[in-house]
Motif scaffolding. Structure first.
Motif, PDB file in Angstrom:
ATOM      1  N   PRO A  48      47.129  49.759  44.390  1.00 16.46           N
ATOM      2  CA  PRO A  48      46.894  50.853  43.444  1.00 16.46           C
ATOM      3  C   PRO A  48      45.464  51.376  43.498  1.00 16.46           C
ATOM      4  O   PRO A  48      44.535  50.650  43.849  1.00 16.46           O
ATOM      5  N   GLU A  49      45.321  52.632  43.170  1.00 16.48           N
ATOM      6  CA  GLU A  49      44.003  53.248  43.078  1.00 16.48           C
ATOM      7  C   GLU A  49      44.034  54.306  41.995  1.00 16.48           C
ATOM      8  O   GLU A  49      45.084  54.841  41.666  1.00 16.48           O
ATOM      9  N   GLY A  50      42.900  54.575  41.415  1.00 18.59           N
ATOM     10  CA  GLY A  50      42.798  55.613  40.391  1.00 18.59           C
ATOM     11  C   GLY A  50      43.570  55.281  39.134  1.00 18.59           C
ATOM     12  O   GLY A  50      43.747  54.130  38.768  1.00 18.59           O
ATOM     13  N   CYS A  51      44.060  56.334  38.482  1.00 21.29           N
ATOM     14  CA  CYS A  51      44.798  56.214  37.230  1.00 21.29           C
ATOM     15  C   CYS A  51      46.294  56.285  37.525  1.00 21.29           C
ATOM     16  O   CYS A  51      46.751  57.179  38.223  1.00 21.29           O
ATOM     17  N   ASN A  52      47.056  55.326  37.004  1.00 23.79           N
ATOM     18  CA  ASN A  52      48.493  55.254  37.248  1.00 23.79           C
ATOM     19  C   ASN A  52      49.249  55.292  35.927  1.00 23.79           C
ATOM     20  O   ASN A  52      49.046  54.435  35.070  1.00 23.79           O
ATOM     21  N   LYS A  53      50.124  56.265  35.770  1.00 20.42           N
ATOM     22  CA  LYS A  53      50.942  56.410  34.554  1.00 20.42           C
ATOM     23  C   LYS A  53      51.968  55.291  34.507  1.00 20.42           C
ATOM     24  O   LYS A  53      52.637  55.002  35.491  1.00 20.42           O
ATOM     25  N   LEU A  54      52.057  54.630  33.354  1.00 19.21           N
ATOM     26  CA  LEU A  54      53.050  53.572  33.169  1.00 19.21           C
ATOM     27  C   LEU A  54      54.396  54.175  32.779  1.00 19.21           C
ATOM     28  O   LEU A  54      54.444  55.236  32.150  1.00 19.21           O
ATOM     29  N   PRO A  55      55.496  53.510  33.129  1.00 18.78           N
ATOM     30  CA  PRO A  55      56.806  53.971  32.674  1.00 18.78           C
ATOM     31  C   PRO A  55      56.850  53.981  31.140  1.00 18.78           C
ATOM     32  O   PRO A  55      56.197  53.161  30.487  1.00 18.78           O
ATOM     33  N   ILE A  56      57.629  54.863  30.564  1.00 12.39           N
ATOM     34  CA  ILE A  56      57.688  55.022  29.106  1.00 12.39           C
ATOM     35  C   ILE A  56      58.144  53.731  28.411  1.00 12.39           C
ATOM     36  O   ILE A  56      57.699  53.432  27.312  1.00 12.39           O
ATOM     37  N   ALA A  57      59.013  52.949  29.066  1.00  9.96           N
ATOM     38  CA  ALA A  57      59.534  51.729  28.450  1.00  9.96           C
ATOM     39  C   ALA A  57      58.791  50.472  28.915  1.00  9.96           C
ATOM     40  O   ALA A  57      59.273  49.357  28.713  1.00  9.96           O
ATOM     41  N   ALA A  58      57.622  50.618  29.520  1.00  7.75           N
ATOM     42  CA  ALA A  58      56.873  49.465  30.039  1.00  7.75           C
ATOM     43  C   ALA A  58      56.711  48.396  28.959  1.00  7.75           C
ATOM     44  O   ALA A  58      56.442  48.700  27.800  1.00  7.75           O
ATOM     45  N   HIS A  59      56.879  47.131  29.372  1.00 10.91           N
ATOM     46  CA  HIS A  59      56.808  46.023  28.418  1.00 10.91           C
ATOM     47  C   HIS A  59      55.793  44.958  28.847  1.00 10.91           C
ATOM     48  O   HIS A  59      55.077  44.420  28.023  1.00 10.91           O
ATOM     49  N   VAL A  60      55.750  44.643  30.146  1.00 11.92           N
ATOM     50  CA  VAL A  60      54.834  43.629  30.665  1.00 11.92           C
ATOM     51  C   VAL A  60      54.217  44.134  31.959  1.00 11.92           C
ATOM     52  O   VAL A  60      54.921  44.664  32.820  1.00 11.92           O
TER      53      VAL A  60
END
Length: 103
Positions: A48-60
């Motif tokens: 990964p690099e930079g800013c990464n959007k998390l999935p809306i339902a991310a939990h862990v």
């Protein structure tokens, strides 16, 4: 007059800090893995690099990379965040936003 000068000087200093460019984000070796629900596949971010959007339902979030990552409350990595060291993980509030690589 002294208070006015102090206020203007402080505002100018803060403004100068905000326009100083940050160093370019670099990719890290490894993966960041995000678990959302039992009914969805894991989201894997390789190198990964930079800013990464998390999935809306991310939990862990699990940091299997070589560098620290930071979980942010917004999708643009603008807010202060929670650092996650390599080899560690963290619970993520659904809708948390994003993570960035901290080099």
């Amino acid at each position: 007059m002294n208070r006015f000068f102090a206020a203007v000087s402080s505002a100018a200093a803060v403004g100068a800090l905000l326009i100083v460019p940050s160093p370019p984000a670099q990719a890290v070796a490894g993966e960041v893995v995000v678990f959302s629900t039992e009914f969805e596949r894991l989201d894997t971010y390789r190198n990964p690099e930079g800013c990464n959007k998390l999935p809306i339902a991310a939990h862990v979030l699990v940091n299997l990379s070589s560098s620290e990552v930071v979980i942010h409350a917004d999708p643009l990595c603008l807010t202060p965040g929670l650092p996650v060291a390599p080899g560690f993980g963290s619970h993520v509030a659904p809708g948390s936003g994003s993570f960035s690589v901290n080099r």
